[in-house]
Design a protein around this motif. Structure first.
Motif, PDB file in Angstrom:
ATOM      1  N   GLU A  69       0.832  -1.212   0.000  1.00 19.29           N
ATOM      2  CA  GLU A  69       0.000   0.000   0.000  1.00 19.29           C
ATOM      3  C   GLU A  69       0.864   1.258   0.000  1.00 19.29           C
ATOM      4  O   GLU A  69       0.551   2.234  -0.683  1.00 19.29           O
ATOM      5  CB  GLU A  69      -0.946   0.003   1.205  1.00 19.29           C
ATOM      6  N   ILE A  72       2.499   1.429  -3.611  1.00 19.29           N
ATOM      7  CA  ILE A  72       1.565   1.751  -4.707  1.00 19.29           C
ATOM      8  C   ILE A  72       1.114   3.202  -4.574  1.00 19.29           C
ATOM      9  O   ILE A  72       0.866   3.889  -5.573  1.00 19.29           O
ATOM     10  CB  ILE A  72       0.367   0.767  -4.737  1.00 19.29           C
ATOM     11  N   ARG A  76       1.696   5.449  -7.809  1.00 25.38           N
ATOM     12  CA  ARG A  76       0.524   5.984  -8.533  1.00 25.38           C
ATOM     13  C   ARG A  76       0.236   7.436  -8.179  1.00 25.38           C
ATOM     14  O   ARG A  76      -0.012   8.252  -9.062  1.00 25.38           O
ATOM     15  CB  ARG A  76      -0.707   5.132  -8.248  1.00 25.38           C
ATOM     16  N   ASP A 118     -13.251   4.123   9.237  1.00 25.86           N
ATOM     17  CA  ASP A 118     -13.326   2.668   9.232  1.00 25.86           C
ATOM     18  C   ASP A 118     -14.207   2.213   8.073  1.00 25.86           C
ATOM     19  O   ASP A 118     -15.177   2.886   7.731  1.00 25.86           O
ATOM     20  CB  ASP A 118     -13.921   2.170  10.554  1.00 25.86           C
ATOM     21  N   PRO A 119     -13.884   1.067   7.499  1.00 27.89           N
ATOM     22  CA  PRO A 119     -14.750   0.547   6.433  1.00 27.89           C
ATOM     23  C   PRO A 119     -16.174   0.340   6.940  1.00 27.89           C
ATOM     24  O   PRO A 119     -16.377  -0.105   8.073  1.00 27.89           O
ATOM     25  CB  PRO A 119     -14.096  -0.794   6.081  1.00 27.89           C
ATOM     26  N   PRO A 121     -19.434  -1.695   6.187  1.00 32.05           N
ATOM     27  CA  PRO A 121     -19.974  -2.785   5.375  1.00 32.05           C
ATOM     28  C   PRO A 121     -21.307  -2.448   4.708  1.00 32.05           C
ATOM     29  O   PRO A 121     -21.644  -3.021   3.672  1.00 32.05           O
ATOM     30  CB  PRO A 121     -20.174  -3.925   6.395  1.00 32.05           C
ATOM     31  N   ASN A 123     -22.089   0.405   3.412  1.00 33.52           N
ATOM     32  CA  ASN A 123     -21.854   1.317   2.283  1.00 33.52           C
ATOM     33  C   ASN A 123     -20.381   1.229   1.893  1.00 33.52           C
ATOM     34  O   ASN A 123     -19.609   2.160   2.101  1.00 33.52           O
ATOM     35  CB  ASN A 123     -22.238   2.751   2.681  1.00 33.52           C
ATOM     36  N   PRO A 124     -19.993   0.092   1.316  1.00 34.26           N
ATOM     37  CA  PRO A 124     -18.561  -0.131   1.063  1.00 34.26           C
ATOM     38  C   PRO A 124     -18.000   0.854   0.048  1.00 34.26           C
ATOM     39  O   PRO A 124     -18.629   1.150  -0.970  1.00 34.26           O
ATOM     40  CB  PRO A 124     -18.518  -1.561   0.524  1.00 34.26           C
ATOM     41  N   ARG A 125     -16.833   1.355   0.367  1.00 33.25           N
ATOM     42  CA  ARG A 125     -16.170   2.308  -0.520  1.00 33.25           C
ATOM     43  C   ARG A 125     -15.325   1.558  -1.546  1.00 33.25           C
ATOM     44  O   ARG A 125     -14.875   0.454  -1.303  1.00 33.25           O
ATOM     45  CB  ARG A 125     -15.262   3.229   0.298  1.00 33.25           C
ATOM     46  N   GLU A 126     -15.106   2.212  -2.693  1.00 31.84           N
ATOM     47  CA  GLU A 126     -14.256   1.598  -3.712  1.00 31.84           C
ATOM     48  C   GLU A 126     -12.783   1.915  -3.471  1.00 31.84           C
ATOM     49  O   GLU A 126     -11.911   1.279  -4.044  1.00 31.84           O
ATOM     50  CB  GLU A 126     -14.674   2.087  -5.108  1.00 31.84           C
ATOM     51  N   GLY A 127     -12.506   2.902  -2.647  1.00 32.73           N
ATOM     52  CA  GLY A 127     -11.112   3.269  -2.396  1.00 32.73           C
ATOM     53  C   GLY A 127     -10.919   3.654  -0.945  1.00 32.73           C
ATOM     54  O   GLY A 127     -11.838   3.587  -0.127  1.00 32.73           O
ATOM     55  N   TYR A 129      -8.734   2.246   1.195  1.00 34.55           N
ATOM     56  CA  TYR A 129      -8.383   1.155   2.112  1.00 34.55           C
ATOM     57  C   TYR A 129      -6.884   1.129   2.448  1.00 34.55           C
ATOM     58  O   TYR A 129      -6.474   0.480   3.395  1.00 34.55           O
ATOM     59  CB  TYR A 129      -8.765  -0.199   1.508  1.00 34.55           C
ATOM     60  N   GLY A 130      -6.082   1.815   1.632  1.00 34.50           N
ATOM     61  CA  GLY A 130      -4.637   1.688   1.764  1.00 34.50           C
ATOM     62  C   GLY A 130      -4.103   2.058   3.139  1.00 34.50           C
ATOM     63  O   GLY A 130      -3.439   1.254   3.801  1.00 34.50           O
ATOM     64  N   PHE A 132      -5.756   2.566   5.828  1.00 37.37           N
ATOM     65  CA  PHE A 132      -6.415   1.751   6.848  1.00 37.37           C
ATOM     66  C   PHE A 132      -5.676   0.415   7.017  1.00 37.37           C
ATOM     67  O   PHE A 132      -5.395  -0.026   8.138  1.00 37.37           O
ATOM     68  CB  PHE A 132      -7.883   1.509   6.460  1.00 37.37           C
ATOM     69  N   ILE A 133      -5.334  -0.208   5.900  1.00 35.91           N
ATOM     70  CA  ILE A 133      -4.616  -1.489   5.954  1.00 35.91           C
ATOM     71  C   ILE A 133      -3.255  -1.312   6.630  1.00 35.91           C
ATOM     72  O   ILE A 133      -2.849  -2.113   7.472  1.00 35.91           O
ATOM     73  CB  ILE A 133      -4.462  -2.072   4.523  1.00 35.91           C
TER      74      ILE A 133
END
Lengths: 175, 116
Positions: A69, A72, A76, A118-119, A121, A123-127, A129-130, A132-133
């Motif tokens: 993460e 990238i 990017r 926090d994620p 569930p 309403n999951p986001r498409e981005g 997460y980096g 957070f991980i």
């Protein structure tokens, strides 16, 4: 420097007699996402082959994910996939501590992204997460400016293997 | 990224031909392929992740994106053969409660058939 502070390159107990750190690897790579698997493999190899630590496959995978993460993000977002701009990955590996320093030439992580939500569930986001991980898998995540460079510092505290030689769950294969 | 498609009734089974890392731009290719399927009206999808060695946030985003698009089209996307490493990431990001995961393609297919 406090005992728990991660070492800085070229100094402290990790420095050899000529000032070259004896517990640090540096990888300089073009900003290419397809090269990142090789960097993940180096870190796995260090943890599995070179460090006398108790570590589980889940922890190794978590460290690899955090590294991915951070890299990238540099490739990017900071360098916009321009392979002529290098990303420098510093890996300081001690039996009690792993420090990953990912250096890029971008502006760093915007303040608003430092505490990602926090994620959700429902309403999951498409981005998003980096970071957070990285925060979930590492003990410490810091964003620093060093001159004109931005460095993301990821710290994982390790448990040295005792004299009995016992280790954590046997690591499996992976990238 | 080589992707194989197999149609069983009204369900399309999507799988990777060889081991793959669902990361970075690779995952965007996957996302676009799945979105094209949905645009073609194929809105019952099973994605077999058995060949996925590694997934990052872009890979997760691609899966979520595909799920959102297919559900907006009143369809669904189920996952099958999720490797342990991918399952760990789904759990970490709480996405394990978002995706309907099955042990095998056949199980996922049966779940679609049971739903009618």
């Amino acid at each position: 420097m406090a005992a728990d502070d991660p070492p800085s390159p070229g100094s402290g107990p990790g420095a050899g007699g000529n000032g070259f750190p004896r517990d640090r690897i540096e990888i300089r790579l073009p900003s290419r996402a397809d090269f990142l698997g090789a960097v993940r493999t180096v870190v796995r190899g260090l943890l599995e082959e070179c460090l006398p630590v108790r570590i589980t496959e889940e922890e190794i995978h978590g460290i690899q994910m955090a590294l991915q993460e951070a890299c990238i993000n540099a490739v990017r977002h900071a360098h916009r996939n321009d392979p002529s701009v290098p990303v420098v990955v510093g890996i300081t590996a001690r039996p009690d501590l792993l420090v990953l320093e990912i250096e890029d030439r971008g502006p760093g992580i915007p303040d608003r992204e430092h505490q990602p939500p926090d994620p959700d569930p429902d309403n999951p986001r498409e981005g998003g997460y980096g970071l957070f991980i990285m925060r979930e898998t590492m003990d410490e995540v810091r964003s620093e400016r060093r001159g004109d460079r931005h460095v993301l510092v990821l710290v994982k505290r390790l448990v040295p293997r005792g004299p009995e030689g016992g280790a954590g769950a046997p690591p499996g294969s992976g990238t | 990224m080589d992707i194989a498609l197999r149609q069983v009734g009204s369900t399309v089974l999507v799988s990777f031909v060889r081991p793959v890392n669902l990361e970075g731009d690779e995952s965007l290719q996957f996302r676009d392929r799945v979105k094209n399927l949905i645009a073609d009206g194929r809105t019952r999808l099973v994605v077999d992740l058995g060949q996925v060695k590694f997934i990052d946030s872009f890979g997760l985003g691609a899966l979520v994106s595909a799920l959102r698009v297919v559900r907006a089209a009143n369809g669904d996307l189920k996952l099958a053969a999720v490797p342990q490493s991918v399952e760990a990431v789904l759990r970490l990001t709480r996405l394990n409660t978002v995706f309907d995961c099955h042990a095998t393609m056949e199980d996922a297919l049966k779940a679609f058939q049971a739903a009618g």
